[in-house]
Scaffold this motif. Structure first.
Motif, PDB file in Angstrom:
ATOM      1  N   LEU A 184       7.521  -6.709  -9.302  1.00  0.00           N
ATOM      2  CA  LEU A 184       6.245  -6.258  -9.836  1.00  0.00           C
ATOM      3  C   LEU A 184       6.120  -4.754  -9.607  1.00  0.00           C
ATOM      4  N   THR A 185       5.851  -4.004 -10.664  1.00  0.00           N
ATOM      5  CA  THR A 185       5.699  -2.557 -10.550  1.00  0.00           C
ATOM      6  C   THR A 185       4.252  -2.172 -10.836  1.00  0.00           C
ATOM      7  N   ILE A 186       3.692  -1.333  -9.973  1.00  0.00           N
ATOM      8  CA  ILE A 186       2.285  -0.959 -10.057  1.00  0.00           C
ATOM      9  C   ILE A 186       2.160   0.551 -10.014  1.00  0.00           C
ATOM     10  N   ALA A 187       1.455   1.120 -10.977  1.00  0.00           N
ATOM     11  CA  ALA A 187       1.115   2.540 -10.943  1.00  0.00           C
ATOM     12  C   ALA A 187      -0.268   2.673 -10.322  1.00  0.00           C
ATOM     13  N   ALA A 188      -0.338   3.277  -9.142  1.00  0.00           N
ATOM     14  CA  ALA A 188      -1.598   3.509  -8.442  1.00  0.00           C
ATOM     15  C   ALA A 188      -2.060   4.914  -8.808  1.00  0.00           C
ATOM     16  N   LEU A 189      -2.930   5.009  -9.784  1.00  0.00           N
ATOM     17  CA  LEU A 189      -3.265   6.290 -10.407  1.00  0.00           C
ATOM     18  C   LEU A 189      -4.469   6.917  -9.711  1.00  0.00           C
ATOM     19  N   ALA A 220      15.978   0.214  -6.321  1.00  0.00           N
ATOM     20  CA  ALA A 220      14.915  -0.704  -5.890  1.00  0.00           C
ATOM     21  C   ALA A 220      15.021  -2.082  -6.531  1.00  0.00           C
ATOM     22  N   LYS A 221      16.184  -2.475  -6.963  1.00  0.00           N
ATOM     23  CA  LYS A 221      16.339  -3.720  -7.723  1.00  0.00           C
ATOM     24  C   LYS A 221      16.091  -4.975  -6.893  1.00  0.00           C
ATOM     25  N   GLU A 222      16.153  -4.872  -5.581  1.00  0.00           N
ATOM     26  CA  GLU A 222      15.907  -6.039  -4.740  1.00  0.00           C
ATOM     27  C   GLU A 222      14.473  -6.088  -4.218  1.00  0.00           C
ATOM     28  N   ALA A 223      13.661  -5.094  -4.587  1.00  0.00           N
ATOM     29  CA  ALA A 223      12.273  -5.062  -4.123  1.00  0.00           C
ATOM     30  C   ALA A 223      11.435  -6.086  -4.875  1.00  0.00           C
ATOM     31  N   LYS A 224      10.522  -6.723  -4.175  1.00  0.00           N
ATOM     32  CA  LYS A 224       9.587  -7.628  -4.839  1.00  0.00           C
ATOM     33  C   LYS A 224       8.435  -6.857  -5.491  1.00  0.00           C
ATOM     34  N   VAL A 225       8.039  -5.749  -4.863  1.00  0.00           N
ATOM     35  CA  VAL A 225       6.963  -4.902  -5.393  1.00  0.00           C
ATOM     36  C   VAL A 225       7.357  -3.446  -5.246  1.00  0.00           C
ATOM     37  N   VAL A 226       7.134  -2.673  -6.311  1.00  0.00           N
ATOM     38  CA  VAL A 226       7.357  -1.232  -6.274  1.00  0.00           C
ATOM     39  C   VAL A 226       6.067  -0.557  -6.736  1.00  0.00           C
ATOM     40  N   VAL A 227       5.526   0.307  -5.889  1.00  0.00           N
ATOM     41  CA  VAL A 227       4.290   1.022  -6.186  1.00  0.00           C
ATOM     42  C   VAL A 227       4.606   2.497  -6.388  1.00  0.00           C
ATOM     43  N   PHE A 228       4.086   3.065  -7.465  1.00  0.00           N
ATOM     44  CA  PHE A 228       4.200   4.493  -7.715  1.00  0.00           C
ATOM     45  C   PHE A 228       2.824   5.118  -7.518  1.00  0.00           C
ATOM     46  N   ALA A 229       2.753   6.145  -6.678  1.00  0.00           N
ATOM     47  CA  ALA A 229       1.479   6.751  -6.333  1.00  0.00           C
ATOM     48  C   ALA A 229       1.579   8.271  -6.418  1.00  0.00           C
ATOM     49  N   THR A 239      -3.748  -5.747  -2.348  1.00  0.00           N
ATOM     50  CA  THR A 239      -4.176  -7.098  -2.710  1.00  0.00           C
ATOM     51  C   THR A 239      -3.367  -7.627  -3.892  1.00  0.00           C
ATOM     52  N   LEU A 240      -3.152  -6.782  -4.887  1.00  0.00           N
ATOM     53  CA  LEU A 240      -2.374  -7.193  -6.054  1.00  0.00           C
ATOM     54  C   LEU A 240      -0.917  -7.492  -5.697  1.00  0.00           C
ATOM     55  N   SER A 241      -0.449  -6.894  -4.626  1.00  0.00           N
ATOM     56  CA  SER A 241       0.950  -7.058  -4.223  1.00  0.00           C
ATOM     57  C   SER A 241       1.197  -8.333  -3.436  1.00  0.00           C
ATOM     58  N   GLN A 242       0.149  -8.923  -2.894  1.00  0.00           N
ATOM     59  CA  GLN A 242       0.313 -10.017  -1.939  1.00  0.00           C
ATOM     60  C   GLN A 242       1.054 -11.218  -2.513  1.00  0.00           C
ATOM     61  N   GLY A 243       0.723 -11.587  -3.755  1.00  0.00           N
ATOM     62  CA  GLY A 243       1.346 -12.777  -4.335  1.00  0.00           C
ATOM     63  C   GLY A 243       2.848 -12.647  -4.433  1.00  0.00           C
ATOM     64  N   ALA A 244       3.311 -11.523  -4.967  1.00  0.00           N
ATOM     65  CA  ALA A 244       4.749 -11.315  -5.118  1.00  0.00           C
ATOM     66  C   ALA A 244       5.432 -11.164  -3.769  1.00  0.00           C
ATOM     67  N   LEU A 245       4.788 -10.465  -2.836  1.00  0.00           N
ATOM     68  CA  LEU A 245       5.407 -10.277  -1.522  1.00  0.00           C
ATOM     69  C   LEU A 245       5.522 -11.588  -0.759  1.00  0.00           C
ATOM     70  N   GLY A 246       4.645 -12.541  -1.054  1.00  0.00           N
ATOM     71  CA  GLY A 246       4.679 -13.823  -0.360  1.00  0.00           C
ATOM     72  C   GLY A 246       5.581 -14.857  -0.997  1.00  0.00           C
ATOM     73  N   ALA A 247       6.161 -14.513  -2.137  1.00  0.00           N
ATOM     74  CA  ALA A 247       7.026 -15.453  -2.859  1.00  0.00           C
ATOM     75  C   ALA A 247       8.498 -15.116  -2.640  1.00  0.00           C
ATOM     76  N   GLU A 248       9.361 -16.039  -3.023  1.00  0.00           N
ATOM     77  CA  GLU A 248      10.796 -15.754  -2.981  1.00  0.00           C
ATOM     78  C   GLU A 248      11.160 -14.768  -4.090  1.00  0.00           C
ATOM     79  N   TYR A 249      12.140 -13.931  -3.801  1.00  0.00           N
ATOM     80  CA  TYR A 249      12.541 -12.911  -4.766  1.00  0.00           C
ATOM     81  C   TYR A 249      12.916 -13.525  -6.113  1.00  0.00           C
ATOM     82  N   ARG A 250      13.663 -14.621  -6.097  1.00  0.00           N
ATOM     83  CA  ARG A 250      14.108 -15.221  -7.352  1.00  0.00           C
ATOM     84  C   ARG A 250      12.931 -15.755  -8.165  1.00  0.00           C
TER      85      ARG A 250
END
Length: 204
Positions: A86-91, A39-48, A181-192
């Motif tokens: 950005l990595t998010i644990a959705a607990l 997942a190294k090219e992902a902008k956001v990774v969510v663990f649920a 909602t927390l993911s939106q900023g990173a998903l809307g930006a360039e990967y770099r």
């Protein structure tokens, strides 16, 4: 029992074993680690998780057979910590035992009100994985890390938020929407740009 859904630059990885409280087998851990390594090219990774528990840690039968001290736990947490996005644990519920490694390695931890947190290594006679106490102490301080790891205390969501073990508590019905909602900023930006900002923030 591990599901990975890729939607553009968002990866959602789900532990789906509700009948066993999300207990992790070695096969599941290897799969989680392999996904995180890809997942190294992902902008956001969510663990649920699914059901009422995020993960109870190691599958008990496999833990007794050696899984509790298997290096695959460290491989997983290292892979998650190394992700540039950005990595998010959705607990969705309780986090226990070795599952802490995955959760502590994430950037953000969002929990539902019923979630509890405990790591019974003192009681079970195992050492935690090497990076877990380090990451835990970086978040909540050495004394509180000892409360969990040495005194064997269960921490409820409100106290976990106060300590800094989790970042927010949201109603169960709103968990997915809040993570989105927390993911939106990173998903809307360039990967770099995502990678660059994360690289400037100390890992702790």
């Amino acid at each position: 029992m591990i599901h990975c859904e890729v939607t553009g630059d968002l990866w959602r990885i789900t532990i789906d074993r509700p009948e066993k409280a999300g207990a992790l087998t070695r096969t599941m851990l290897v799969e989680l680690a392999e996904i995180a390594e890809r997942a190294k090219e992902a902008k956001v990774v969510v663990f649920a998780g699914t059901g009422s528990v995020f993960s109870a840690g190691a599958d008990l039968e496999e833990a007794r057979a050696g899984l509790a001290v298997d290096p695959v736990w460290e491989r997983l947490s290292s892979a998650v910590a190394a992700l540039p996005g950005l990595t998010i644990a959705a607990l969705n519920g309780t986090v226990a035992g070795g599952a802490f490694g995955l959760v502590l390695a994430c950037d953000l931890r969002i929990a539902v009100p019923k979630a509890k947190f405990f790591y019974p290594v003192m009681k079970l006679g195992f050492l935690p994985q090497p990076s877990d106490p380090v990451r835990m102490a970086a978040l909540i301080g050495p004394s509180r890390a000892k409360m969990i790891l040495m005194a064997g205390q269960k921490v409820l969501a409100d106290e976990a938020l106060q300590w800094g073990l989790i970042d927010r508590i949201v109603p169960e019905s709103e968990l997915d929407a809040h993570v989105a909602t927390l993911s939106q900023g990173a998903l809307g930006a360039e990967y770099r740009h995502v990678k660059g900002i994360k690289g400037l923030i100390p890992a702790g």
